[in-house]
Each structure stands twice: as structure tokens, then as C-alpha cells.
Motif scaffolding. Structure first.
Motif, PDB file in Angstrom:
ATOM      1  N   GLU A 138      17.163 -29.295  -3.416  1.00 35.13           N
ATOM      2  CA  GLU A 138      17.785 -28.071  -3.919  1.00 35.13           C
ATOM      3  C   GLU A 138      16.939 -26.832  -3.655  1.00 35.13           C
ATOM      4  N   ALA A 139      15.726 -26.989  -3.151  1.00 33.69           N
ATOM      5  CA  ALA A 139      14.870 -25.835  -2.861  1.00 33.69           C
ATOM      6  C   ALA A 139      15.576 -24.916  -1.880  1.00 33.69           C
ATOM      7  N   SER A 140      15.426 -23.617  -2.076  1.00 34.04           N
ATOM      8  CA  SER A 140      16.176 -22.650  -1.263  1.00 34.04           C
ATOM      9  C   SER A 140      15.871 -22.754   0.226  1.00 34.04           C
ATOM     10  N   GLU A 141      14.677 -23.191   0.583  1.00 31.68           N
ATOM     11  CA  GLU A 141      14.318 -23.263   2.002  1.00 31.68           C
ATOM     12  C   GLU A 141      14.673 -24.596   2.657  1.00 31.68           C
ATOM     13  N   VAL A 142      15.239 -25.527   1.897  1.00 36.13           N
ATOM     14  CA  VAL A 142      15.562 -26.856   2.416  1.00 36.13           C
ATOM     15  C   VAL A 142      17.079 -26.999   2.549  1.00 36.13           C
ATOM     16  N   PHE A 143      17.499 -27.379   3.735  1.00 40.08           N
ATOM     17  CA  PHE A 143      18.923 -27.558   4.022  1.00 40.08           C
ATOM     18  C   PHE A 143      19.149 -29.024   4.396  1.00 40.08           C
ATOM     19  N   ALA A 144      19.970 -29.716   3.614  1.00 38.91           N
ATOM     20  CA  ALA A 144      20.276 -31.122   3.896  1.00 38.91           C
ATOM     21  C   ALA A 144      21.251 -31.213   5.063  1.00 38.91           C
ATOM     22  N   LEU A 145      20.917 -32.051   6.030  1.00 40.36           N
ATOM     23  CA  LEU A 145      21.746 -32.254   7.212  1.00 40.36           C
ATOM     24  C   LEU A 145      22.276 -33.676   7.216  1.00 40.36           C
ATOM     25  N   SER A 146      23.090 -34.003   8.189  1.00 41.10           N
ATOM     26  CA  SER A 146      23.636 -35.350   8.278  1.00 41.10           C
ATOM     27  C   SER A 146      22.538 -36.355   8.654  1.00 41.10           C
ATOM     28  N   GLY A 147      22.784 -37.597   8.333  1.00 39.82           N
ATOM     29  CA  GLY A 147      21.877 -38.665   8.727  1.00 39.82           C
ATOM     30  C   GLY A 147      20.551 -38.657   8.004  1.00 39.82           C
ATOM     31  N   GLY A 148      20.492 -38.020   6.828  1.00 40.63           N
ATOM     32  CA  GLY A 148      19.246 -38.006   6.052  1.00 40.63           C
ATOM     33  C   GLY A 148      18.206 -37.044   6.584  1.00 40.63           C
ATOM     34  N   ARG A 149      18.608 -36.171   7.519  1.00 40.64           N
ATOM     35  CA  ARG A 149      17.679 -35.191   8.085  1.00 40.64           C
ATOM     36  C   ARG A 149      17.698 -33.911   7.245  1.00 40.64           C
ATOM     37  N   TYR A 150      16.654 -33.104   7.412  1.00 40.79           N
ATOM     38  CA  TYR A 150      16.542 -31.847   6.678  1.00 40.79           C
ATOM     39  C   TYR A 150      16.022 -30.752   7.594  1.00 40.79           C
ATOM     40  N   LEU A 151      16.456 -29.543   7.298  1.00 40.13           N
ATOM     41  CA  LEU A 151      16.002 -28.351   7.985  1.00 40.13           C
ATOM     42  C   LEU A 151      15.226 -27.526   6.969  1.00 40.13           C
ATOM     43  N   ILE A 152      14.014 -27.114   7.342  1.00 39.36           N
ATOM     44  CA  ILE A 152      13.195 -26.276   6.463  1.00 39.36           C
ATOM     45  C   ILE A 152      13.070 -24.915   7.116  1.00 39.36           C
ATOM     46  N   VAL A 153      13.498 -23.880   6.378  1.00 39.86           N
ATOM     47  CA  VAL A 153      13.472 -22.515   6.870  1.00 39.86           C
ATOM     48  C   VAL A 153      12.658 -21.680   5.901  1.00 39.86           C
ATOM     49  N   GLU A 154      11.569 -21.145   6.374  1.00 42.78           N
ATOM     50  CA  GLU A 154      10.755 -20.309   5.501  1.00 42.78           C
ATOM     51  C   GLU A 154      11.235 -18.873   5.617  1.00 42.78           C
ATOM     52  N   GLY A 155      11.684 -18.325   4.491  1.00 43.83           N
ATOM     53  CA  GLY A 155      12.259 -16.987   4.466  1.00 43.83           C
ATOM     54  C   GLY A 155      11.274 -15.964   4.426  1.00 43.83           C
ATOM     55  N   VAL A 206      21.773 -13.671   7.934  1.00 44.06           N
ATOM     56  CA  VAL A 206      20.837 -13.417   9.037  1.00 44.06           C
ATOM     57  C   VAL A 206      21.452 -13.829  10.372  1.00 44.06           C
ATOM     58  N   ALA A 207      22.576 -14.540  10.300  1.00 41.68           N
ATOM     59  CA  ALA A 207      23.278 -14.978  11.515  1.00 41.68           C
ATOM     60  C   ALA A 207      24.750 -15.152  11.193  1.00 41.68           C
ATOM     61  N   GLU A 224      23.447 -16.924  17.224  1.00 42.57           N
ATOM     62  CA  GLU A 224      22.540 -16.151  16.361  1.00 42.57           C
ATOM     63  C   GLU A 224      21.752 -17.076  15.440  1.00 42.57           C
ATOM     64  N   ALA A 225      22.405 -18.096  14.914  1.00 40.37           N
ATOM     65  CA  ALA A 225      21.725 -19.048  14.036  1.00 40.37           C
ATOM     66  C   ALA A 225      20.625 -19.775  14.799  1.00 40.37           C
ATOM     67  N   GLU A 226      20.927 -20.221  16.001  1.00 40.35           N
ATOM     68  CA  GLU A 226      19.941 -20.926  16.810  1.00 40.35           C
ATOM     69  C   GLU A 226      18.753 -20.019  17.121  1.00 40.35           C
ATOM     70  N   ALA A 227      19.028 -18.787  17.526  1.00 40.16           N
ATOM     71  CA  ALA A 227      17.952 -17.843  17.844  1.00 40.16           C
ATOM     72  C   ALA A 227      17.110 -17.556  16.612  1.00 40.16           C
ATOM     73  N   PHE A 228      17.748 -17.367  15.464  1.00 41.82           N
ATOM     74  CA  PHE A 228      16.999 -17.088  14.235  1.00 41.82           C
ATOM     75  C   PHE A 228      16.101 -18.261  13.869  1.00 41.82           C
ATOM     76  N   LEU A 229      16.643 -19.467  13.903  1.00 40.30           N
ATOM     77  CA  LEU A 229      15.865 -20.649  13.535  1.00 40.30           C
ATOM     78  C   LEU A 229      14.701 -20.869  14.493  1.00 40.30           C
ATOM     79  N   GLU A 230      14.917 -20.599  15.767  1.00 37.69           N
ATOM     80  CA  GLU A 230      13.820 -20.721  16.729  1.00 37.69           C
ATOM     81  C   GLU A 230      12.762 -19.652  16.479  1.00 37.69           C
ATOM     82  N   ASP A 231      13.204 -18.414  16.202  1.00 42.09           N
ATOM     83  CA  ASP A 231      12.264 -17.312  15.958  1.00 42.09           C
ATOM     84  C   ASP A 231      11.403 -17.539  14.724  1.00 42.09           C
ATOM     85  N   CYS A 232      11.998 -18.098  13.678  1.00 40.16           N
ATOM     86  CA  CYS A 232      11.224 -18.301  12.441  1.00 40.16           C
ATOM     87  C   CYS A 232      10.568 -19.685  12.420  1.00 40.16           C
TER      88      CYS A 232
END
Length: 87
Positions: free
Chosen positions: A70-87, A24-25, A30-38
Motif C-alpha cells: 500500500e506504500a505510495s511508491e509501490v505499484f503491484a503488477l501482475s505475476g507478483g511483480r512490483y514497480l517502485i517509483v520514487e517521487g 506525470v504521464a 509518456e509513462a515509459e519515459a517518466f519511469l525510465e527518467d526517474c
């Protein structure tokens, strides 16, 4: 400016195939725009991931922290943070 760090965007670019069949990016912009849009969500802990998904109506009560990570919408980031992206 967005809340996404360059390293967060790189993680999403690298791992987006776990959620989407096709990219999608392809660039940081493009990644930033996609994440902001969704309206992707950043959390500071796996506990907050669980709380967010529960509030969104997902049945995560029987899932371990490892399963949540391990959920497909969860992305592990540094510092124990997570990104959740609903597809």
C-alpha cells in the motif's frame, strides 16, 4: 527496449495519483519515459521490495507485506511483480 510491459505502464497510468498530486504521464509513451527518467525499479516479489527500500534507507522493518504493497511508491503488477517509483 525497456523492461516495462504495456500492462505495467497501464497500471502506473491508472494509479499514479497515489504518488503524485497531478498526472506525470497521460500516454504509454509518456509513462515509459517518466519511469525510465526517474529510474523506477521492477522487482519480482514483495521480499525484493522490502530489500530495495531497506537499501535505499527507508525504515520498513515494522511494516507488514500488506503495508508495503500500500506504500505510495509501490505499484503491484501482475505475476507478483512490483514497480517502485520514487517521487
Amino acid at each position: 527496449m525497456s523492461e516495462f510491459r504495456e500492462e505495467d505502464l497501464l497500471v502506473f497510468l491508472r494509479e499514479q495519483s497515489k504518488l503524485f498530486d497531478e498526472p506525470v504521464a497521460e500516454t504509454l509513451e509518456e509513462a515509459e519515459a517518466f519511469l525510465e527518467d526517474c529510474m523506477a525499479v521492477m522487482t519480482d516479489s514483495i521480499k525484493e521490495v522490502r530489500e530495495y527500500l531497506e537499501e535505499a534507507g527507508a525504515d520498513v522493518s515494522g511494516m507488514t507485506e500488506e503495508e508495503l504493497e500500500e506504500a505510495s511508491e509501490v505499484f503491484a503488477l501482475s505475476g507478483g511483480r512490483y514497480l517502485i517509483v520514487e517521487g
